[in-house]
Design an enzyme around this catalytic site. Structure first.
Site, PDB file in Angstrom:
ATOM      1  N   HIS A 249      56.797  56.673  51.537  1.00 38.47           N
ATOM      2  CA  HIS A 249      57.288  57.829  51.738  1.00 38.47           C
ATOM      3  C   HIS A 249      57.043  58.078  53.279  1.00 38.47           C
ATOM      4  CE1 HIS A 249      58.582  60.184  48.166  1.00 38.47           C
ATOM      5  NE2 HIS A 249      57.744  59.233  47.590  1.00 38.47           N
TER       6      HIS A 249
ATOM      7  N   CYS B 294      62.187  56.448  48.097  1.00 42.10           N
ATOM      8  CA  CYS B 294      61.586  56.579  46.629  1.00 42.10           C
ATOM      9  C   CYS B 294      63.082  56.824  45.827  1.00 42.10           C
ATOM     10  CB  CYS B 294      60.638  57.611  46.716  1.00 42.10           C
ATOM     11  SG  CYS B 294      59.567  57.439  45.096  1.00 42.10           S
TER      12      CYS B 294
ATOM     13  N   GLU C 118      58.275  60.093  55.365  1.00 43.84           N
ATOM     14  CA  GLU C 118      58.569  61.513  55.734  1.00 43.84           C
ATOM     15  C   GLU C 118      57.134  62.397  55.314  1.00 43.84           C
ATOM     16  OE1 GLU C 118      59.252  60.380  52.912  1.00 43.84           O
ATOM     17  OE2 GLU C 118      59.591  62.034  51.621  1.00 43.84           O
TER      18      GLU C 118
HETATM   19  N1  LIG Z   1      58.596  60.510  44.364  1.00 47.83           N
HETATM   20  C1  LIG Z   1      59.706  59.994  43.817  1.00 47.83           C
HETATM   21  O1  LIG Z   1      60.842  59.908  44.721  1.00 47.83           O
HETATM   22  C2  LIG Z   1      59.436  59.534  42.466  1.00 47.83           C
HETATM   23  C3  LIG Z   1      60.857  58.737  42.074  1.00 47.83           C
HETATM   24  C4  LIG Z   1      60.968  58.808  40.490  1.00 47.83           C
HETATM   25  N2  LIG Z   1      61.105  59.721  40.016  1.00 47.83           N
HETATM   26  C5  LIG Z   1      59.866  57.771  39.900  1.00 47.83           C
HETATM   27  O2  LIG Z   1      59.074  58.161  39.341  1.00 47.83           O
HETATM   28  O3  LIG Z   1      59.835  56.500  40.155  1.00 47.83           O
END
Ligand SMILES: NC(=O)CC[C@H](N)C(=O)O
Length: 230
Positions: free
Chosen positions: A203, A86, A205
């Site tokens: 994600h 992410c 994880e």
């Molecule tokens: N969960 C995250 O890593 C979010 C990534 C980033 N802050 C976004 O909003 O795209």
């Protein structure tokens, strides 16, 4: 296999990764504050999700200048593993360790959901634990997750089998309806040409603990660890 999890001001998925690698899979794991530079002891660097530097400018745009990232580039050059999840994926594209960019979601909203993702290429250390073209469920939580790249780059990624994960329907259909953020070619995760650097918006994880009722992220970590100890 030793894991290091980079922590920037604003990271918020660092603990989630540690829970899986150390807590569940019993692998030595340490947190690496972004100002550290010595990461020679690590086998896998994880650049976790979150809101590094408050997402100012663009997600990942400031984090890429953190002192530790030079060492991460060197780590990757040595063929060691780097996993960007992410915000981590965003940082890796900002640095040029992975091609393309993550831009604002098509509908300009932050999306927090659980979505089906198709595993495209299982001939990779990251995906060997999955059946080819299997559909898995993973959480997403992002505002800038729309994968974008030039036509040439996209062609290269596709031709080389560098697209490992794609958003899809529960039946594995790839179409625009089942593309939560409008990513080109429904791309959810890619590797570099050498295959040792993976970036993905979903994600794994947060989907690797049976207590959470979602374990489709587990094979990614388990197979990586198994490969390294072979
Ligand atoms: N969960 C995250 O890593 C979010 C990534 C980033 N802050 C976004 O909003 O795209």
């Amino acid at each position: 296999m030793k894991f290091g999890i980079i922590v920037f001001p604003g990271s918020n998925c660092d603990r989630d990764v540690d829970t899986v690698t150390r807590g569940i899979l019993n692998q030595p794991t340490r947190f690496v504050w972004h100002q550290e530079t010595d990461i020679a002891d690590l086998d896998v660097v994880v650049v976790p999700g979150g809101f590094s530097y408050g997402d100012y400018l663009r997600c990942g745009a400031i984090a890429r200048f953190s002192p530790v990232m030079k060492s991460v580039v060197e780590h990757a050059r040595q063929g060691k593993y780097v996993l960007g999840i992410c915000n981590g994926f965003q940082v890796l594209t900002e640095m040029g360790l992975l091609p393309g960019a993550l831009i604002r979601n098509r509908d300009l909203h932050f999306i927090c959901d659980r979505v089906p993702v198709r595993v495209e290429n299982t001939d990779s250390v990251w995906t060997r634990g999955y059946q080819s073209k299997s559909v898995i469920n993973l959480p997403i939580a992002h505002g800038e997750g729309r994968y974008y790249a030039s036509e040439d780059t996209l062609k290269e990624l596709e031709d080389n089998g560098q697209v490992l994960f794609r958003y899809c329907s529960i039946d594995g259909e790839i179409d625009e309806v089942n593309n939560p953020n409008g990513s080109l070619n429904n791309i959810a995760g890619i590797v570099n040409r050498e295959g040792n650097v993976l970036g993905m918006m979903p994600h794994p994880e947060r989907a690797a603990d049976s207590l959470l009722g979602l374990t489709d992220g587990s094979p990614l970590f388990k197979e990586l660890i198994a490969t390294a100890s072979r």
